[in-house]
Design a protein around this motif. Sequence first.
Motif, short mmCIF file in Angstrom:
data_model
loop_
_atom_site.label_atom_id
_atom_site.label_comp_id
_atom_site.label_asym_id
_atom_site.label_seq_id
_atom_site.Cartn_x
_atom_site.Cartn_y
_atom_site.Cartn_z
N ARG A 141 -15.55 3.35 13.20
CA ARG A 141 -14.30 4.09 13.09
C ARG A 141 -13.13 3.24 13.64
NH1 ARG A 141 -10.40 6.09 10.69
NH2 ARG A 141 -8.86 6.85 12.14
N GLU A 153 0.84 -1.21 0.00
CA GLU A 153 0.00 0.00 0.00
C GLU A 153 0.87 1.25 0.00
OE1 GLU A 153 -3.23 0.00 2.85
OE2 GLU A 153 -3.28 2.18 2.85
N LYS A 193 -7.16 -0.80 11.49
CA LYS A 193 -6.60 -1.25 10.20
C LYS A 193 -5.34 -0.44 9.90
CE LYS A 193 -6.16 -1.25 5.53
NZ LYS A 193 -5.18 -0.47 4.78
N ASN A 206 -1.47 -1.59 9.39
CA ASN A 206 -0.62 -1.26 8.22
C ASN A 206 0.84 -1.24 8.67
OD1 ASN A 206 -2.60 -0.86 6.31
ND2 ASN A 206 -2.66 1.37 6.53
C1 MEV Z 1 -5.51 3.40 5.17
O1 MEV Z 1 -4.89 2.19 4.81
C2 MEV Z 1 -5.52 3.55 6.67
C3 MEV Z 1 -6.27 4.75 7.22
O2 MEV Z 1 -7.61 4.77 6.71
C4 MEV Z 1 -6.27 4.61 8.71
C5 MEV Z 1 -7.18 5.57 9.45
O3 MEV Z 1 -8.16 6.04 8.89
O4 MEV Z 1 -6.86 5.82 10.63
C6 MEV Z 1 -5.62 6.04 6.80
#
Ligand code: MEV
Length: 442
Positions: free
Chosen positions: A277, A86, A283, A287
Motif C-alpha cells: 500500500r 495523468e 506514488k 503525482n
Molecule cells: C493514482 O495515480 C494515485 C492513487 O492510486 C494514490 C493512492 O492510492 O493513494 C490514487
Amino acid sequence: MNHQPVEGFSKLTKQGKIDWIVNEYLEGNEEYQQILKQYWNEDPDLQKLHEEFSENTISNFYMPYGIAPNFLIDGKLLALPMAVEESSVVAAASKSAKFWLDKGGFKTTIINTKKLGHTHFIFKVESHKLQHFFNFKLKQKLFEATEDITKNMRSRGGGILNIRLVDKTAEMDHYFQLKASFDTVDSMGANFINSCLEQFGKTLKEEVANADDFTQEEKDSLQVVMNILSNYTPDCIVRAEVSCKIDDLKDDSGISNEEFAWKFKQAVTIAEIEPFRATTHNKGIMNGVDAVVIATGNDFRATEACAHAYAARNGKYSSLTHCTTDNGVFRFWIDLPISVGVVGGLTNLHPLVKFSLALLGKPSAQELMSILAVSGLAQNFAALRSLVTTGIQKGHMKMHLFNILNQMGATEEEKQYFVNYFKDKTVSHHEVIAELERIRNK
Ligand code: MEV
C-alpha cells in the motif's frame, strides 16, 4: 524485419534523422513524418531552444500544463503550476487546496538543507593510518584545492560544509569514502557538487602520492572508483502539515467527521506498515510533487529516487505521510527529502519554467521545497479522502469519459448528454461507444 545498426546518427540533420527512423522502422510511411512535424514549434528559435536541451531531438513531446489555485501556504495564497499527463491530479490538488483554505492552509518548516556527495575509493591501508592522514593533511588540502570552484557559492552563502572519511571496509574490502556535505543555496547544485568531488578525487591521488605516511605498495593500491553526488538527501528535509479540529473536517460524502478522521488515519497507518500500500500511497504523493517539479524545471528522477530511498530508510518501505487524531484534532503531515533549485539548469532557459517560477513569486529553493511538499501532501489528502469515502473511480471515470468522447470527436452537446447519462452509472468504454452510436444513428 531485421534492422541494421546506424553509424553517426547524431551527426545527421534533423530531417536526416527522421528519414532514417521512418524508413528503417516505419516503412517510410509519410504519416509518421507528419506526426513528428506537427509538434514542431512554428517559432524556429523556440524550437531550436527545445531541441538543444537534449540530443538527437526530432520533435517535442507535449505535457499538459495546468494550474491548481487556492493554495494557502505559510500565509501566502499561491496558484501551483503542474505539468502532468495523468487526469485528476490537478483537480485533486485544487480540491485539497480549497478544503484547507478556510482551515488555516498549509504550514511548512525547513528542517535542514544539506546535500551530500562521495568520492568512492579503494585503498589497501590500515584504517587508522588513513584516518590520521585525512585528519592532519588531506582534509585541509581538499578545502584548499576546491577554493576556486567554491568561491562563487561561498559568496552566495553556501559551499562545502564538511568532509569526512568513512571506513566501509566491513562491507567491502578496502573500500573508503570521502563523504562531503554541501550547502548549494538556491541551486540544486549537481554540477557544483560533482565538480568539487572530482577535484577531491584528483587531490586524494596527488596527496597520497606525495605523502610519507604510506609505503609504495600501499600508494600503488589506491584506486579512485568514482566521484558523484548522492541523490539521497536525508538531511535536506521539509515538513508540510495541515491540522484542524475533527469537528471542522466536514466531508461532503455523507460520513460523519469522526468516521472520516478515523478511516483516514487507518489508511495512513496501513501505508506506514504495509509496503504494497505504501508504494501506491507514495506514488500518489509524487503525482503532486513531480508535477510541480517538472513545471519548475527540476529533475523528477532525482526527487523520485530520493523520496523512495527515504521511505525505505528504516529497512522497510513505508509511508511518507503521517496522521494523528489526538484530543479532537486532526493532524496530517509529510516529511519530504527533496533537493531542488531555482537558479541554473533549465530555470533560466525554458520559458514555461520562467513562467512557473514567476507565478510562484520567484521562490527561493527553500520556498520551492515547501511548495513541493505541500503539493505532495495535498495530493495524498485528496487521494485518501476519496479512497475512504466514495472511492477514486468516480472522479477518474469522469476524466476517462471525456478522454473516450474526445477520441470519438464528440461535440460539446454530446459531452453534456454523457455527463448526465453517467451521473448514476459506472462509465465503461463499451457503453460510451454503444450509446454514442445509438444517439448518432437516431
Ligand atoms: C493514482 O495515480 C494515485 C492513487 O492510486 C494514490 C493512492 O492510492 O493513494 C490514487
